[in-house]
Design an enzyme around this catalytic site. Structure first.
Site, PDB file in Angstrom:
ATOM      1  N   ASP A  26     101.640  61.204 103.496  1.00  0.00           N
ATOM      2  CA  ASP A  26     102.300  61.458 104.786  1.00  0.00           C
ATOM      3  C   ASP A  26     102.365  60.193 105.646  1.00  0.00           C
ATOM      4  O   ASP A  26     101.491  59.332 105.563  1.00  0.00           O
ATOM      5  CB  ASP A  26     101.514  62.555 105.531  1.00  0.00           C
ATOM      6  CG  ASP A  26     102.328  63.164 106.657  1.00  0.00           C
ATOM      7  OD1 ASP A  26     103.571  63.020 106.660  1.00  0.00           O
ATOM      8  OD2 ASP A  26     101.714  63.778 107.547  1.00  0.00           O
ATOM      9  N   ARG A  30     106.856  57.720 110.439  1.00  0.00           N
ATOM     10  CA  ARG A  30     106.199  57.008 111.545  1.00  0.00           C
ATOM     11  C   ARG A  30     106.076  55.515 111.243  1.00  0.00           C
ATOM     12  O   ARG A  30     106.208  54.677 112.121  1.00  0.00           O
ATOM     13  CB  ARG A  30     104.804  57.611 111.799  1.00  0.00           C
ATOM     14  CG  ARG A  30     104.847  58.800 112.743  1.00  0.00           C
ATOM     15  CD  ARG A  30     103.569  59.588 112.667  1.00  0.00           C
ATOM     16  NE  ARG A  30     103.528  60.382 111.440  1.00  0.00           N
ATOM     17  CZ  ARG A  30     102.445  60.984 110.973  1.00  0.00           C
ATOM     18  NH1 ARG A  30     101.294  60.852 111.607  1.00  0.00           N
ATOM     19  NH2 ARG A  30     102.498  61.716 109.875  1.00  0.00           N
ATOM     20  N   ARG A  39     114.128  55.995 109.109  1.00  0.00           N
ATOM     21  CA  ARG A  39     113.050  56.692 108.389  1.00  0.00           C
ATOM     22  C   ARG A  39     113.082  56.428 106.880  1.00  0.00           C
ATOM     23  O   ARG A  39     112.038  56.342 106.223  1.00  0.00           O
ATOM     24  CB  ARG A  39     113.124  58.199 108.641  1.00  0.00           C
ATOM     25  CG  ARG A  39     112.751  58.618 110.054  1.00  0.00           C
ATOM     26  CD  ARG A  39     112.936  60.126 110.231  1.00  0.00           C
ATOM     27  NE  ARG A  39     112.090  60.890 109.313  1.00  0.00           N
ATOM     28  CZ  ARG A  39     110.823  61.232 109.556  1.00  0.00           C
ATOM     29  NH1 ARG A  39     110.263  60.911 110.706  1.00  0.00           N
ATOM     30  NH2 ARG A  39     110.132  61.919 108.679  1.00  0.00           N
ATOM     31  N   ASN A  74     110.389  70.769 103.387  1.00  0.00           N
ATOM     32  CA  ASN A  74     111.119  69.520 103.631  1.00  0.00           C
ATOM     33  C   ASN A  74     112.627  69.660 103.415  1.00  0.00           C
ATOM     34  O   ASN A  74     113.407  68.837 103.905  1.00  0.00           O
ATOM     35  CB  ASN A  74     110.586  68.369 102.759  1.00  0.00           C
ATOM     36  CG  ASN A  74     109.197  67.875 103.152  1.00  0.00           C
ATOM     37  OD1 ASN A  74     108.451  67.369 102.305  1.00  0.00           O
ATOM     38  ND2 ASN A  74     108.818  68.009 104.425  1.00  0.00           N
ATOM     39  N   TRP A  75     113.071  70.720 102.718  1.00  0.00           N
ATOM     40  CA  TRP A  75     114.518  70.963 102.565  1.00  0.00           C
ATOM     41  C   TRP A  75     115.175  71.154 103.926  1.00  0.00           C
ATOM     42  O   TRP A  75     116.376  70.972 104.070  1.00  0.00           O
ATOM     43  CB  TRP A  75     114.797  72.204 101.711  1.00  0.00           C
ATOM     44  CG  TRP A  75     114.554  72.030 100.235  1.00  0.00           C
ATOM     45  CD1 TRP A  75     113.611  72.667  99.479  1.00  0.00           C
ATOM     46  CD2 TRP A  75     115.280  71.184  99.318  1.00  0.00           C
ATOM     47  NE1 TRP A  75     113.688  72.260  98.164  1.00  0.00           N
ATOM     48  CE2 TRP A  75     114.709  71.364  98.038  1.00  0.00           C
ATOM     49  CE3 TRP A  75     116.352  70.294  99.456  1.00  0.00           C
ATOM     50  CZ2 TRP A  75     115.171  70.692  96.903  1.00  0.00           C
ATOM     51  CZ3 TRP A  75     116.811  69.622  98.325  1.00  0.00           C
ATOM     52  CH2 TRP A  75     116.225  69.821  97.074  1.00  0.00           C
ATOM     53  N   ARG A 194      94.628  63.002 102.394  1.00  0.00           N
ATOM     54  CA  ARG A 194      95.836  63.056 103.208  1.00  0.00           C
ATOM     55  C   ARG A 194      95.897  61.795 104.049  1.00  0.00           C
ATOM     56  O   ARG A 194      94.929  61.438 104.724  1.00  0.00           O
ATOM     57  CB  ARG A 194      95.874  64.274 104.133  1.00  0.00           C
ATOM     58  CG  ARG A 194      97.170  64.239 104.971  1.00  0.00           C
ATOM     59  CD  ARG A 194      97.538  65.550 105.579  1.00  0.00           C
ATOM     60  NE  ARG A 194      98.863  65.462 106.200  1.00  0.00           N
ATOM     61  CZ  ARG A 194      99.674  66.476 106.387  1.00  0.00           C
ATOM     62  NH1 ARG A 194      99.317  67.667 105.988  1.00  0.00           N
ATOM     63  NH2 ARG A 194     100.849  66.306 106.956  1.00  0.00           N
ATOM     64  N   ARG A 200      95.559  68.555 108.148  1.00  0.00           N
ATOM     65  CA  ARG A 200      96.056  69.846 107.652  1.00  0.00           C
ATOM     66  C   ARG A 200      96.528  69.686 106.214  1.00  0.00           C
ATOM     67  O   ARG A 200      96.782  68.572 105.751  1.00  0.00           O
ATOM     68  CB  ARG A 200      97.176  70.393 108.538  1.00  0.00           C
ATOM     69  CG  ARG A 200      98.337  69.449 108.756  1.00  0.00           C
ATOM     70  CD  ARG A 200      99.435  70.104 109.622  1.00  0.00           C
ATOM     71  NE  ARG A 200     100.499  69.168 109.892  1.00  0.00           N
ATOM     72  CZ  ARG A 200     100.524  68.322 110.941  1.00  0.00           C
ATOM     73  NH1 ARG A 200      99.533  68.349 111.819  1.00  0.00           N
ATOM     74  NH2 ARG A 200     101.510  67.482 111.104  1.00  0.00           N
ATOM     75  N   SER A 202      99.248  71.487 104.878  1.00  0.00           N
ATOM     76  CA  SER A 202     100.717  71.589 104.803  1.00  0.00           C
ATOM     77  C   SER A 202     101.233  72.184 103.480  1.00  0.00           C
ATOM     78  O   SER A 202     102.150  71.642 102.865  1.00  0.00           O
ATOM     79  CB  SER A 202     101.359  70.218 105.042  1.00  0.00           C
ATOM     80  OG  SER A 202     101.000  69.733 106.315  1.00  0.00           O
ATOM     81  N   GLU A 213      87.226  68.474  97.850  1.00  0.00           N
ATOM     82  CA  GLU A 213      86.735  67.663  98.977  1.00  0.00           C
ATOM     83  C   GLU A 213      87.968  67.060  99.645  1.00  0.00           C
ATOM     84  O   GLU A 213      88.895  66.623  98.960  1.00  0.00           O
ATOM     85  CB  GLU A 213      85.824  66.534  98.481  1.00  0.00           C
ATOM     86  CG  GLU A 213      84.494  67.015  97.938  1.00  0.00           C
ATOM     87  CD  GLU A 213      83.637  67.704  98.997  1.00  0.00           C
ATOM     88  OE1 GLU A 213      83.693  67.313 100.176  1.00  0.00           O
ATOM     89  OE2 GLU A 213      82.908  68.643  98.629  1.00  0.00           O
TER      90      GLU A 213
HETATM   91  C1  IPE Z   1     103.657  67.189 103.795  1.00  0.00           C
HETATM   92  O1  IPE Z   1     104.063  66.366 104.813  1.00  0.00           O
HETATM   93  C2  IPE Z   1     104.651  67.152 102.674  1.00  0.00           C
HETATM   94  C3  IPE Z   1     104.644  65.941 101.870  1.00  0.00           C
HETATM   95  C4  IPE Z   1     103.827  64.946 102.021  1.00  0.00           C
HETATM   96  C5  IPE Z   1     105.617  65.895 100.826  1.00  0.00           C
HETATM   97  P1  IPE Z   1     104.927  66.922 106.048  1.00  0.00           P
HETATM   98  O2  IPE Z   1     105.205  65.767 106.917  1.00  0.00           O
HETATM   99  O3  IPE Z   1     106.104  67.666 105.534  1.00  0.00           O
HETATM  100  O4  IPE Z   1     103.917  67.953 106.717  1.00  0.00           O
HETATM  101  P2  IPE Z   1     103.798  68.446 108.216  1.00  0.00           P
HETATM  102  O5  IPE Z   1     105.157  68.892 108.634  1.00  0.00           O
HETATM  103  O6  IPE Z   1     103.321  67.273 109.020  1.00  0.00           O
HETATM  104  O7  IPE Z   1     102.780  69.524 108.193  1.00  0.00           O
HETATM  105  C1  IPE Z   2     105.937  61.879 104.064  1.00  0.00           C
HETATM  106  O1  IPE Z   2     106.275  61.158 105.202  1.00  0.00           O
HETATM  107  C2  IPE Z   2     107.070  61.984 103.075  1.00  0.00           C
HETATM  108  C3  IPE Z   2     107.685  63.318 103.002  1.00  0.00           C
HETATM  109  C4  IPE Z   2     107.262  64.377 103.622  1.00  0.00           C
HETATM  110  C5  IPE Z   2     108.845  63.462 102.144  1.00  0.00           C
HETATM  111  P1  IPE Z   2     107.019  61.840 106.425  1.00  0.00           P
HETATM  112  O2  IPE Z   2     108.473  61.716 106.216  1.00  0.00           O
HETATM  113  O3  IPE Z   2     106.516  63.215 106.645  1.00  0.00           O
HETATM  114  O4  IPE Z   2     106.566  60.881 107.612  1.00  0.00           O
HETATM  115  P2  IPE Z   2     106.115  61.317 109.072  1.00  0.00           P
HETATM  116  O5  IPE Z   2     105.015  62.323 108.928  1.00  0.00           O
HETATM  117  O6  IPE Z   2     107.321  61.902 109.741  1.00  0.00           O
HETATM  118  O7  IPE Z   2     105.637  60.067 109.700  1.00  0.00           O
HETATM  119 MG    MG Z   3     105.001  63.990 107.751  1.00  0.00          MG
END
Ligand code: IPE
Ligand code: IPE
Ligand code: MG
Length: 255
Positions: A26, A30, A39, A74-75, A194, A200, A202, A213
């Site tokens: 994750d 950001r 992004r 994510n879709w 994570r 979390r 997710s 763990e």
């Molecule tokens: C979890 O990250 C999914 C993946 C890393 C593929 P998200 O960015 O989608 O999770 P939330 O929305 O912060 O819970």
């Molecule tokens: C994780 O990074 C990759 C996917 C969920 C595909 P994010 O795209 O969720 O990045 P943030 O959490 O918005 O920074």
């Molecule tokens: Mg994210």
């Protein structure tokens, strides 16, 4: 690799390591936003971390590495981001094929992969087939994956078998249920990492989370490289896994 990463790696190699590591990758968005970039640039740099961590995991003898690459939820992201991620995924698979084969790594995918665009599915199938004999490590990509969706799918499959008289509902136990999951053949999840400091899960590997763990790393995924990975493995080593027993019982067993 940095000198510090090399020295952490030595320490990792000197003691027990988790067999199965799962990573919620994750923080790509950001990372990019903090640099004033789109992004998608974060996802591109994140793919470099996937390469680095896959190699590092194999080098320290991790048997199974499961990476959360794209969730069912994510879709719902903007179409441009979803399409960009799909293109990156396809490129990644085709570029990594050779490295995976050279390193004897088997690639698998779990999730509703039928929802992926055809060009991605084809690349995935090609790499899965070519790497099927890989024995050094299993790299599982959770793609279009949701832990709740996985459990519902397993329940549906078991209900169907019961309805057709192939399965006695009373005979369903933890092992039967696990066998019906997409991730059913994976070893127990020892460590879930994570990145990006979020506390979390997710919807990742919910079933396998039972006694995993959890280590939360502060680094955003594109910044999460060997040093941070080895540090997480060393933090795991400090944990006492009790599986519901008492500390005294665990100490007695490890003697
Ligand atoms: C979890 O990250 C999914 C993946 C890393 C593929 P998200 O960015 O989608 O999770 P939330 O929305 O912060 O819970
Ligand atoms: C994780 O990074 C990759 C996917 C969920 C595909 P994010 O795209 O969720 O990045 P943030 O959490 O918005 O920074
Ligand atoms: Mg994210």
């Amino acid at each position: 690799m940095t000198a510090r990463a090399e020295s952490l790696k030595e320490r990792v190699l000197q003691g027990p390591r988790p067999a199965h590591v799962g990573i919620i990758m994750d923080g790509n968005g950001r990372w990019a936003e903090s640099k004033g970039l789109p992004r998608l640039e974060g996802h591109r740099e994140g793919a470099e971390s996937v390469r680095a961590i896959t190699t590092a995991a194999r080098e320290v003898g991790i048997q199974a590495l499961t990476l959360y690459a794209f969730s069912t939820q994510n879709w719902g992201r903007p179409r441009g981001e979803v399409l960009g991620l799909m293109d990156l995924l396809r490129t990644f698979l085709l570029q990594e094929k050779r490295t995976l084969l050279e390193n004897d790594i088997r690639l698998c995918a779990i999730g509703e992969t039928h929802r992926l665009p055809r060009r991605v599915r084809k690349a995935l199938e090609e790499v899965e087939e070519a790497s099927a004999g890989g024995r050094s490590m299993t790299l599982t990509l959770a793609l279009s994956y949701g832990g709740q969706e996985e459990i519902v799918c397993a329940a549906r499959e078991l209900a169907r078998r019961a309805k057709e008289g192939e399965l006695d509902p009373e005979a369903i136990d933890v092992a039967t249920f696990q066998g019906a999951l997409w991730s059913g053949s994976l070893p127990p999840l020892d460590l879930c990492i994570r990145t990006s400091g979020e506390n979390r899960v997710s919807n990742f590997l919910l079933w396998h989370m039972a006694y995993a763990e959890i280590v939360v790393a502060k680094e955003l995924w594109p910044d999460f490289r060997e040093e941070a990975f080895f540090a997480a493995l060393l933090e795991y080593r400090q944990r006492e896994r009790r599986f519901g027993l008492t500390s005294a019982q665990i100490r007695e067993r490890s003697r």
